[in-house]
Structure formats: structure tokens, C-alpha cells
Design an enzyme around this catalytic site. Sequence first.
Site: not given
Length: 412
Positions: A237, A245, A254, A280
Amino acid sequence: WIGTSTGLAHFKAQAYRGVPPPPHAVILSCRLGGRSVSPDGSAIPMAAHRDNTFEVRFAAPSFAREGGLRYQVRLLGLEPDWHLTDGTPERFPKLGPGRYQFEVRARVGQGVWGPSSLFRFEVLPAWWETWWARSLMVVMGIGLVGMFVHSRIRVIRRRNRLLEEMVAARTRELVRANAALRDQSLSDPLTGLRNRRYLSVAMPDTVAQIRREQRGSALGREERMSQNVDIVFIMVDIDHFKAVNDQFGHTAGDRVIQEMADILRGAIRDSDSVIRWGGEEFLIVARNVSRRESTILVERVRSAVALHPFCVGKERLFRRTCSQGFAYLPFVPENADLFEWERVVDLADHCLLAAKRSGRDAWVGIYPTVEGDSAILKNRLPLEIAELIHEGHLDVKASVTKESLIWDTPPT
């Protein structure tokens, strides 16, 4: 005395002997085609197929006046019945091959028919009408039919081959299309990695193979620890991904996920797989791994991520770390059937949560101890990991100290 148109006639009744006997018709001459043949019947003449016209002249010697004579003729082989004729010559053109018999007879007025005269002859067949020519034609006909059938069979076979090739080509195209469609359905469109669906398709065969190998193994647990015989599930992770973001936007997020996928591809072996688990999170499925040396892989992944400069725009670079949790399949080496692969992935996910709760940029893995009770592990995992570690049923591998691990506190 009797008056006639030509003068006075004297009829002597005492000299009348009644109706004279019927005359005997005589064949005078015969022609076959362009040649004359003797009508005496001493030999049966033969005519070539092109000389197939018969012409005959005949007469009946009698003292009766000429107009009182009547003739009948027939040609056996052509017609069986007699027919009247006015006289000679009698002509029969274009006769077919075969044997013929011409007959002629005569009578006076309405008297009886006299004896007949006959003439026999034969018209030879053309070469194509002979038995050997007909046989040859039959053979040739059969040969031509055979050639035609053979040719048709070749054409049909060639057409069938073309159709089979077309069907095979279409089938290959369909297989490729289905494979492409299947790959699309089993792949993550953003990263090109496999997705969860792929794992559910691929893992049953892999697990079955591992279980067969485990059942046939005579190695003890300590020996197995150093053998490359296990699968390790590594849950990865990206730390603090939400901040990417929030700060740079979802497009930058992305791009970070895509770069993360490239890092993981470069860190694993060709026999391993990387799965886009969601958001993620990623899952590494490492095959044929030694339990003692498995931490080499997870540390390689951790350091590769920590050293990588992520790009979120023109000349905008930053760094991120990752947290990892891992567990082995089979989870209990002596009992390969005890834990399904989905449950082992869930254990890896709990280890990932512990790594994130314990400061991030870390890895944590669990495995049963030699003294661990399989029944207890089955009943209490994954909810009581901390208690099972404390009781000695589980052991931990971690990049941080065991004492600093937090198993049940929500991440901040």
C-alpha cells in the site's frame, strides 16, 4: 362373238380352262448402295454402312395383261407386313446395320397370291456401331465418369481444405479475440497489471499444484523453511496516497499508481505476479519462495519505492513510501489444506494494517511457530493475531521491532 373396242372377238367356251394359276414373281436385279449384286442368292452380299440403300427390280411372267398384275413386297428386318406396290423399282434408303430379307409376290386381279421370291443381304455396322467399339465407348465413358468424379472430388476436397483453413483462421482469430477480451477482463486498464478476477482464475490451479507437492514432501518444518517451495502473498500500500490526490489532483494520483506498478514489476521475478488490488493497494504473488529468505523480496520492494522520485507534473517530483504485509501459503506447512488462499491474503492484509499503524514505510509478516496449534489458528485467525503471538502460536517477521507493532489500533 363379242364386239370390243378393237374389233370383233370370238370366245370359245369349250376351250376355257378357268382362272389361270398365279404368276411367280421373279427378282430381276438388285443394288446395294452404288453397286449391283446378283439376285440368284448363291451368296449373301454384304454392304458397308455407307452403302445402306437397297434398290430392287422384279417382274411376274404371265400371259395376263400387264395392268391386271398386282404385287406385294416386304423387307424382313425392317417391316414384318406385306404392302402393295405399283411396280418396280422398289427402293429402301438408309437401312440400319443388320440382316435383311426382301420378298416379293404377285397375283392376277383378285386371284390368289403366287409364290414369293426372296433376296437376302446384310448391312455392316459402322466401326462405332460394332460391339468392340461400343465396349470401348462404355469403358471410355466409365473412365470419363471416373475422371469427372475424381475431378469433382478433388475440387470438393480442395474447397473443403479452403473452408477448413478459413474456419481454422476464423477460429484462431476468435481465440485471439477471446484471449484479448479475457485479458481485458483480467487486467487493470490504468496500470496494465492483472486484477482480482485474474487471481480468482489463476490461483486454484496454482494452489492445487502446491498442495500436491506439499503432500508428497517428506521434509520437516525446519528443512522446509529453507526450501523454495512456498507461495508468499505480499500486500503493498502506498503511504499517504490521499495527500497526493488532495494536493496534486487525481490525474497526478493515477500517474503515481502507474509508476508504482512499474516499480513492482522491476522488483519481482519473472515467475511472480503483481495484482492491482484496488485503489493504491497492490498484491504480489511470489511463487517458489523460501520462508527464511522471503524478507529479501519485501525489503527490495520497500527500498525501491522509497528511493523512487515520483513525477506529478513538469519538474514536480516528490517521494513516497509503502507499507507491506505478507503471509505464506500453505500457512501451516504440515497441513496444506487448513487455510484457503483467500484467507491467507486476508492475513497479509491484516499484517499490512499493522505495518501502517506502526509507522508506515515498513513490512510485517506472520507464520505459525513449531509449537503452534493448527486448530487454534484456524478458529482464531485473523481477529486475534496479537493474542496468538503472545501465546506462542504465531511468530512475526518485521522491519520494525515486534514490541512496536500495533495490531488493533485504527491508523491515524
